[in-house]
Design a protein around this motif. Structure first.
Motif, PDB file in Angstrom:
ATOM      1  N   GLN A  87       1.213   7.481  -4.066  1.00 45.04           N
ATOM      2  CA  GLN A  87       0.162   8.180  -3.324  1.00 45.04           C
ATOM      3  C   GLN A  87       0.701   8.542  -1.946  1.00 45.04           C
ATOM      4  OE1 GLN A  87      -2.824   5.118  -2.995  1.00 45.04           O
ATOM      5  NE2 GLN A  87      -1.812   4.118  -1.302  1.00 45.04           N
ATOM      6  N   ASN A 118     -11.165   5.014   1.068  1.00 45.30           N
ATOM      7  CA  ASN A 118      -9.726   5.266   1.178  1.00 45.30           C
ATOM      8  C   ASN A 118      -9.167   4.731   2.502  1.00 45.30           C
ATOM      9  OD1 ASN A 118     -11.187   7.281   2.578  1.00 45.30           O
ATOM     10  ND2 ASN A 118      -9.544   8.776   2.352  1.00 45.30           N
ATOM     11  N   THR A 123       0.100   7.865   1.935  1.00 53.81           N
ATOM     12  CA  THR A 123      -0.536   6.852   2.772  1.00 53.81           C
ATOM     13  C   THR A 123      -0.228   7.153   4.226  1.00 53.81           C
ATOM     14  OG1 THR A 123      -0.179   5.207   1.028  1.00 53.81           O
ATOM     15  CG2 THR A 123      -0.756   4.379   3.223  1.00 53.81           C
ATOM     16  N   VAL A 171      -4.381   3.387   6.363  1.00 52.44           N
ATOM     17  CA  VAL A 171      -4.281   1.983   6.746  1.00 52.44           C
ATOM     18  C   VAL A 171      -4.181   1.936   8.262  1.00 52.44           C
ATOM     19  CG1 VAL A 171      -2.998  -0.165   6.531  1.00 52.44           C
ATOM     20  CG2 VAL A 171      -3.056   1.438   4.601  1.00 52.44           C
ATOM     21  N   VAL A 210      -5.993  10.764   0.186  1.00 54.34           N
ATOM     22  CA  VAL A 210      -5.009  10.067   1.006  1.00 54.34           C
ATOM     23  C   VAL A 210      -5.531   8.673   1.321  1.00 54.34           C
ATOM     24  CG1 VAL A 210      -3.805  10.076   3.239  1.00 54.34           C
ATOM     25  CG2 VAL A 210      -4.182  12.226   2.019  1.00 54.34           C
ATOM     26  N   GLN A 211      -4.648   7.669   1.245  1.00 52.02           N
ATOM     27  CA  GLN A 211      -5.001   6.308   1.641  1.00 52.02           C
ATOM     28  C   GLN A 211      -4.664   6.139   3.120  1.00 52.02           C
ATOM     29  OE1 GLN A 211      -6.584   3.929  -0.027  1.00 52.02           O
ATOM     30  NE2 GLN A 211      -6.426   2.477   1.632  1.00 52.02           N
ATOM     31  N   LYS A 241       2.749   2.440  -3.307  1.00 52.30           N
ATOM     32  CA  LYS A 241       2.007   3.041  -4.415  1.00 52.30           C
ATOM     33  C   LYS A 241       2.330   4.531  -4.531  1.00 52.30           C
ATOM     34  CE  LYS A 241      -1.868  -0.170  -4.021  1.00 52.30           C
ATOM     35  NZ  LYS A 241      -3.290  -0.296  -3.656  1.00 52.30           N
ATOM     36  N   ARG A 273       4.981   8.553   1.294  1.00 50.40           N
ATOM     37  CA  ARG A 273       4.677   8.911  -0.093  1.00 50.40           C
ATOM     38  C   ARG A 273       5.636   8.140  -0.988  1.00 50.40           C
ATOM     39  NH1 ARG A 273       5.773  14.705  -2.439  1.00 50.40           N
ATOM     40  NH2 ARG A 273       7.390  13.726  -3.658  1.00 50.40           N
ATOM     41  N   VAL A 308      -0.379   5.500   7.875  1.00 51.16           N
ATOM     42  CA  VAL A 308      -0.474   4.212   8.568  1.00 51.16           C
ATOM     43  C   VAL A 308      -0.611   4.499  10.055  1.00 51.16           C
ATOM     44  CG1 VAL A 308       0.715   2.047   9.102  1.00 51.16           C
ATOM     45  CG2 VAL A 308       0.933   3.064   6.817  1.00 51.16           C
ATOM     46  N   GLU A 338       0.831  -1.209   0.000  1.00 50.26           N
ATOM     47  CA  GLU A 338       0.000   0.000   0.000  1.00 50.26           C
ATOM     48  C   GLU A 338       0.867   1.263   0.000  1.00 50.26           C
ATOM     49  OE1 GLU A 338      -3.504   1.180  -0.838  1.00 50.26           O
ATOM     50  OE2 GLU A 338      -3.366  -0.906  -0.255  1.00 50.26           O
ATOM     51  N   VAL A 339       1.880   1.298   0.862  1.00 57.43           N
ATOM     52  CA  VAL A 339       2.712   2.505   0.955  1.00 57.43           C
ATOM     53  C   VAL A 339       3.638   2.661  -0.247  1.00 57.43           C
ATOM     54  CG1 VAL A 339       2.601   2.511   3.477  1.00 57.43           C
ATOM     55  CG2 VAL A 339       4.611   1.532   2.346  1.00 57.43           C
TER      56      VAL A 339
END
Length: 163
Positions: A37, A97, A39, A73, A70-71, A35, A132, A41, A32-33
């Motif tokens: 984008q 997201n 993120t 997690v 923003v994603q 990508k 990022r 966590v 995920e991180v």
């Protein structure tokens, strides 16, 4: 024969992408991180007073909604309770997201307790990291997050870093 070679190459490339010693949950967050984008966590626990303080007045739910680009997690750590029901009570559950994960190590403190996640130290719960493009940009490793401060970290992370 070409088919067998293709399968072998595919398997070899997937194994090379994995980090040795990482658990499945770490691999999921790592993917995920990585990508292109931003993120955030959050390592948290439903029993933790500091984690609960962040959820007052649906703080995280509002923050996630205000940052659709923003994603997020959330990884529940040091708890046998995955915290999903608790988060839902505070409006954190079905955001597009948001990804909710549960670390399999339930030891709260002492010997055997999780000390690292994705090779990064965990000194406190909650811990909040901003990534990022696969790089850690900011880390709040001790105590509660303040949303205005986190918002500034996200803005700074989104900005071009030319130096």
């Amino acid at each position: 024969m070409k088919w067998l070679l293709s399968v072998f190459l595919l398997l070899a490339s997937s194994l090379l992408a994995q980090q040795p010693g990482w658990l499945v949950v770490e691999e999921e967050v790592g993917a995920e991180v990585a990508k292109s984008q931003i993120t955030v966590v959050r390592l948290w626990a439903p029993w933790c007073p500091n984690s609960r303080a962040e959820d007052q007045d649906d703080g995280w739910a509002k923050f996630i909604a205000a940052n659709p680009h923003v994603q997020f997690v959330f990884v529940t750590v040091r708890s046998s309770d995955d915290g999903v029901a608790y988060l839902a009570e505070h409006g954190v559950s079905e955001q597009s997201n948001l990804k909710l994960l549960h670390h399999p190590n339930f030891v709260r403190k002492g010997p055997g307790s999780i000390e690292y996640f994705m090779d990064l130290p965990i000194s406190w719960v909650p811990t909040t990291w901003v990534f990022r493009d696969g790089k850690l940009r900011y880390a709040i490793n001790y105590g509660e997050v303040r949303f205005p401060m986190l918002q500034q970290m996200i803005a700074d992370t989104a900005a071009a870093w030319n130096h």
